[in-house]
Motif scaffolding. Structure first.
Motif, PDB file in Angstrom:
ATOM      1  N   THR A  67      11.561   3.143  -2.142  1.00 15.09           N
ATOM      2  CA  THR A  67      10.402   2.819  -2.977  1.00 15.09           C
ATOM      3  C   THR A  67      10.552   3.418  -4.365  1.00 15.09           C
ATOM      4  OG1 THR A  67       8.952   2.607  -1.069  1.00 15.09           O
ATOM      5  CG2 THR A  67       7.897   3.085  -3.179  1.00 15.09           C
TER       6      THR A  67
ATOM      7  N   HIS B 224       0.842  -1.200   0.000  1.00 14.36           N
ATOM      8  CA  HIS B 224       0.000   0.000   0.000  1.00 14.36           C
ATOM      9  C   HIS B 224       0.880   1.255   0.000  1.00 14.36           C
ATOM     10  CE1 HIS B 224      -3.404   2.606   0.727  1.00 14.36           C
ATOM     11  NE2 HIS B 224      -2.793   3.098   1.796  1.00 14.36           N
ATOM     12  N   PHE B 225       1.926   1.270   0.833  1.00 11.52           N
ATOM     13  CA  PHE B 225       2.824   2.417   0.893  1.00 11.52           C
ATOM     14  C   PHE B 225       3.509   2.638  -0.460  1.00 11.52           C
ATOM     15  CE2 PHE B 225       7.120   4.161   1.601  1.00 11.52           C
ATOM     16  CZ  PHE B 225       6.773   5.391   2.142  1.00 11.52           C
ATOM     17  N   GLN B 226       4.022   1.572  -1.066  1.00 11.32           N
ATOM     18  CA  GLN B 226       4.675   1.706  -2.364  1.00 11.32           C
ATOM     19  C   GLN B 226       3.719   2.275  -3.406  1.00 11.32           C
ATOM     20  OE1 GLN B 226       6.009  -2.371  -2.694  1.00 11.32           O
ATOM     21  NE2 GLN B 226       8.142  -1.776  -2.310  1.00 11.32           N
ATOM     22  N   GLN B 227       2.512   1.779  -3.430  1.00  6.06           N
ATOM     23  CA  GLN B 227       1.525   2.279  -4.390  1.00  6.06           C
ATOM     24  C   GLN B 227       1.249   3.759  -4.162  1.00  6.06           C
ATOM     25  OE1 GLN B 227      -1.932  -0.263  -4.415  1.00  6.06           O
ATOM     26  NE2 GLN B 227      -0.690  -2.095  -4.713  1.00  6.06           N
ATOM     27  N   GLN B 228       1.177   4.172  -2.902  1.00  5.80           N
ATOM     28  CA  GLN B 228       0.969   5.590  -2.593  1.00  5.80           C
ATOM     29  C   GLN B 228       2.113   6.440  -3.147  1.00  5.80           C
ATOM     30  OE1 GLN B 228       0.559   5.297   1.749  1.00  5.80           O
ATOM     31  NE2 GLN B 228      -1.406   6.346   1.505  1.00  5.80           N
ATOM     32  N   VAL B 229       3.340   5.989  -2.921  1.00  2.00           N
ATOM     33  CA  VAL B 229       4.504   6.733  -3.403  1.00  2.00           C
ATOM     34  C   VAL B 229       4.467   6.818  -4.921  1.00  2.00           C
ATOM     35  CG1 VAL B 229       7.026   6.718  -3.619  1.00  2.00           C
ATOM     36  CG2 VAL B 229       5.957   6.186  -1.405  1.00  2.00           C
TER      37      VAL B 229
ATOM     38  N   LYS C 208       3.742  11.564   5.687  1.00  2.00           N
ATOM     39  CA  LYS C 208       4.776  10.834   6.411  1.00  2.00           C
ATOM     40  C   LYS C 208       6.105  11.598   6.308  1.00  2.00           C
ATOM     41  CE  LYS C 208       2.543   6.439   5.247  1.00  2.00           C
ATOM     42  NZ  LYS C 208       1.724   6.367   6.396  1.00  2.00           N
TER      43      LYS C 208
ATOM     44  N   GLN D   1       2.007   6.478  -7.065  1.00  2.00           N
ATOM     45  CA  GLN D   1       0.924   7.314  -7.594  1.00  2.00           C
ATOM     46  C   GLN D   1       1.186   8.792  -7.333  1.00  2.00           C
ATOM     47  OE1 GLN D   1      -1.446   6.422  -9.757  1.00  2.00           O
ATOM     48  NE2 GLN D   1      -0.364   4.462  -9.686  1.00  2.00           N
ATOM     49  N   ALA D   2       1.821   9.107  -6.209  1.00  2.00           N
ATOM     50  CA  ALA D   2       2.135  10.504  -5.900  1.00  2.00           C
ATOM     51  C   ALA D   2       3.122  11.090  -6.904  1.00  2.00           C
ATOM     52  CB  ALA D   2       2.689  10.623  -4.482  1.00  2.00           C
TER      53      ALA D   2
ATOM     54  N   LEU E 205       2.682  12.657   1.389  1.00  2.00           N
ATOM     55  CA  LEU E 205       1.987  11.421   1.782  1.00  2.00           C
ATOM     56  C   LEU E 205       1.575  11.434   3.248  1.00  2.00           C
ATOM     57  CD1 LEU E 205       4.363   8.910  -0.018  1.00  2.00           C
ATOM     58  CD2 LEU E 205       2.092   9.639  -0.770  1.00  2.00           C
TER      59      LEU E 205
END
Length: 167
Positions: A124, A85-90, A114, A92-93, A112
């Protein structure tokens, strides 16, 4: 065995390898980093088979248009990165970083929510399976230096200059 479609594109920065899965781009890398690409694909899918398909879903044409100067041609390419989930957030950002500009790893982490995760963001970023389309080349060190790029710093420099970023 997972069957994926692959196409290649010759460019000023080397041969680009695009891999498609179910109408989404799941990998974009450079042929001299094919071993890295295959490792990431195997981690994600297990055993894979790459079948050549010319211009799957028009992705190759869109990347060519980007390289020819249409800097918005990548905006609507659907991607499927896998990852946590964290990787996908990075990843997509990365698409929110405007063309012609850069962000630091710290700024990306703060976006994010964080702000202390700049190192995790950096790790990532280095695992981004869909280079150029998810523009990890737009992320720089805290001092604005061109740090790390899985495709090599010369490519990162070329991509940034191509997008109008003044180095």
């Amino acid at each position: 065995m997972k069957r994926l479609h692959v196409d290649t594109l010759e460019s000023e920065i080397g041969t680009i390898v695009l891999v498609e899965d179910g109408g989404q781009l799941c990998s974009l890398d450079f042929s001299d980093y094919e071993q890295r690409m295959m490792l990431l694909l195997k981690r994600r899918y297990g055993s894979v088979s790459l079948e050549t398909l010319a211009d799957p879903h028009g992705f190759t044409s869109k990347v060519r248009r980007y390289l020819d100067g249409d800097l918005s041609s990548l905006d609507d390419i659907p991607v499927n990165t896998g990852g946590t989930h964290f990787q996908q957030q990075v990843w997509q950002a990365l698409r929110t970083i405007p063309v012609g500009s850069t962000w630091t790893y710290g700024a990306l982490a703060a976006t994010l929510g964080k702000p202390t995760a700049s190192r995790a963001v950096g790790r990532t970023n280095g695992l981004n399976p869909v280079a150029i389309v998810l523009p990890c080349h737009r992320v720089v060190g805290a001092d604005a230096s061109l740090t790390g790029y899985a495709g090599g710093l010369e490519r990162k420099r070329w991509l940034l200059q191509h997008e109008g970023y003044a180095l």
